[in-house]
Design a protein around this motif. Structure first.
Motif, PDB file in Angstrom:
ATOM      1  N   GLY A   1       0.718  -1.188  -0.197  1.00 12.42           N
ATOM      2  CA  GLY A   1       0.077   0.129   0.129  1.00 12.42           C
ATOM      3  C   GLY A   1       0.999   1.217   0.221  1.00 12.42           C
ATOM      4  N   VAL A   2      -0.008   2.369   0.427  1.00 19.89           N
ATOM      5  CA  VAL A   2       0.889   3.755   0.558  1.00 19.89           C
ATOM      6  C   VAL A   2       0.941   4.076   1.900  1.00 19.89           C
ATOM      7  N   THR A   3       2.136   5.013   2.373  1.00 17.18           N
ATOM      8  CA  THR A   3       2.371   5.307   3.616  1.00 17.18           C
ATOM      9  C   THR A   3       2.862   6.809   3.543  1.00 17.18           C
ATOM     10  N   GLY A   4       2.391   7.306   4.724  1.00 15.94           N
ATOM     11  CA  GLY A   4       2.594   8.674   4.967  1.00 15.94           C
ATOM     12  C   GLY A   4       3.274   9.173   6.354  1.00 15.94           C
ATOM     13  N   LYS A   5       4.000   9.836   6.511  1.00 16.77           N
ATOM     14  CA  LYS A   5       4.673  10.597   7.807  1.00 16.77           C
ATOM     15  C   LYS A   5       4.763  11.910   7.704  1.00 16.77           C
ATOM     16  N   TYR A   6       4.301  12.719   8.620  1.00 17.38           N
ATOM     17  CA  TYR A   6       4.208  14.269   8.884  1.00 17.38           C
ATOM     18  C   TYR A   6       4.717  14.781  10.078  1.00 17.38           C
ATOM     19  N   ASN A   7       5.866  15.491   9.897  1.00 15.55           N
ATOM     20  CA  ASN A   7       6.295  15.827  11.325  1.00 15.55           C
ATOM     21  C   ASN A   7       5.527  17.276  11.428  1.00 15.55           C
ATOM     22  N   PHE A   8       4.620  17.371  12.618  1.00 15.18           N
ATOM     23  CA  PHE A   8       3.988  18.777  12.822  1.00 15.18           C
ATOM     24  C   PHE A   8       4.493  19.434  14.061  1.00 15.18           C
ATOM     25  N   TYR A   9       5.330  19.182  14.765  1.00 11.87           N
ATOM     26  CA  TYR A   9       5.909  19.827  16.008  1.00 11.87           C
ATOM     27  C   TYR A   9       7.441  19.345  16.492  1.00 11.87           C
ATOM     28  N   ASP A  10       8.388  20.000  16.085  1.00 11.76           N
ATOM     29  CA  ASP A  10       9.804  19.445  16.558  1.00 11.76           C
ATOM     30  C   ASP A  10       9.901  17.982  16.230  1.00 11.76           C
TER      31      ASP A  10
ATOM     32  N   THR B   1       1.236   9.593  11.413  1.00 12.95           N
ATOM     33  CA  THR B   1       1.208   8.628  10.326  1.00 12.95           C
ATOM     34  C   THR B   1       0.064   7.972   9.797  1.00 12.95           C
ATOM     35  N   GLY B   2       0.065   7.567   8.506  1.00 11.15           N
ATOM     36  CA  GLY B   2      -1.154   6.862   7.866  1.00 11.15           C
ATOM     37  C   GLY B   2      -0.646   5.884   6.978  1.00 11.15           C
ATOM     38  N   HIS B   3      -1.554   5.016   6.803  1.00 15.13           N
ATOM     39  CA  HIS B   3      -0.957   4.048   5.681  1.00 15.13           C
ATOM     40  C   HIS B   3      -2.444   3.352   5.528  1.00 15.13           C
ATOM     41  N   GLY B   4      -2.415   2.712   4.063  1.00 17.73           N
ATOM     42  CA  GLY B   4      -3.322   1.756   3.813  1.00 17.73           C
ATOM     43  C   GLY B   4      -3.296   1.179   2.320  1.00 17.73           C
ATOM     44  N   GLY B   5      -3.835   0.052   2.095  1.00 21.85           N
ATOM     45  CA  GLY B   5      -3.789  -0.581   0.763  1.00 21.85           C
ATOM     46  C   GLY B   5      -4.472  -1.878   0.775  1.00 21.85           C
TER      47      GLY B   5
END
Length: 195
Positions: free
Chosen positions: A99-108, A113-117
Motif C-alpha cells: 500500500g501507500v504510507t505517509g509520515k508528517y512531522n507537525f511539531y519538533d 502517520t497513515g497508511h493503507g492498501g
C-alpha cells in the motif's frame, strides 16, 4: 480483486509527483525504512469478540521526500476462538500487505502517520470436538488502513503508537458455506528505523 489492484496502482501513481519534486541535494536512500509493531488485536466477527491476542507486523518501505511513499509488509493477527458446550471453533489469519504510507512531522520531533492498501489473507479455520480437530485454509483479498502518532528519538529511529484495521474474509464465494467477513482492529506500539 481487479478493482483492489487498480485502486492500489492508482494510489502509487498519485504519489509519483512527490518523487519528481524530490530535492536533488537530499540523499533519497535515507528514505528507506523498516517498521515493526507489537500489540493487541480485537476481532469483530458477528457475535464473537476476542481482545486477548497478540498482533505483530513488519513493514518495509520508502518515502519520497520523507513524507509519502509505498510499503510492503506481513502481519500476524492473532487467533480468534469461540467455545461451545461440546466444541470450539477458531480462526488464525495472517496477511501480506502492499500500500501507500505517509509520515508528517507537525511539531519538533512529533509526527503523525497513515497508511493503507491491499492485503492478501491466509486464514486457517479449525473446529475441535473432544480430541478431534479438523482445519481448512482460505485465501482471500481485503484491505487495511491505519494511523499513528509518535516521536523521532534520533534522525533514524522513531517510536509510535498506532491503530490499524484489517478487513479480512474467510471461505469462498459460491461455496456451500457463506463467506465470512471480519474486521480486526489492532492497537500497537511501533519502532521505525530509517536507513
Amino acid at each position: 480483486m481487479n478493482k483492489i489492484l487498480l485502486a492500489a496502482a492508482l494510489a502509487v501513481v498519485a504519489a509519483a509527483p512527490f518523487a519528481a519534486q524530490a530535492d536533488e541535494n537530499n540523499n533519497q536512500l535515507d528514505n528507506f525504512f523498516v517498521a515493526g509493531n507489537l500489540g493487541q488485536s480485537n476481532y469483530r466477527l458477528g457475535g464473537v469478540s476476542d481482545k486477548t491476542d497478540v498482533f505483530q507486523n513488519v513493514r518495509f518501505g520508502w518515502r519520497w521526500n520523507g513524507i509519502v511513499g509505498a510499503e510492503i509488509g506481513y502481519a500476524y493477527l492473532g487467533k480468534v476462538k469461540n467455545d461451545f458446550d461440546f466444541a470450539s471453533t477458531s480462526a488464525k489469519p495472517r496477511v501480506g500487505q502492499i500500500g501507500v504510507t505517509g509520515k508528517y512531522n507537525f511539531y519538533d520531533n512529533w509526527f503523525v502517520t497513515g497508511h493503507g492498501g491491499y492485503l492478501r489473507s491466509r486464514t486457517t479455520g479449525a473446529v475441535t470436538v473432544g480430541d478431534a480437530t479438523a482445519s481448512e485454509r482460505s485465501w482471500n483479498n481485503g484491505w487495511y488502513a491505519g494511523a499513528g502518532v509518535g516521536y523521532d528519538i534520533t534522525r533514524n529511529v522513531a517510536l509510535g503508537v498506532n491503530y490499524d484495521n484489517y478487513h479480512i474474509k474467510y471461505g469462498r464465494d459460491g461455496a456451500q458455506e457463506p463467506q465470512t467477513n471480519a474486521n480486526v482492529a489492532t492497537y500497537s506500539a511501533s519502532v521505525e528505523v530509517k536507513f
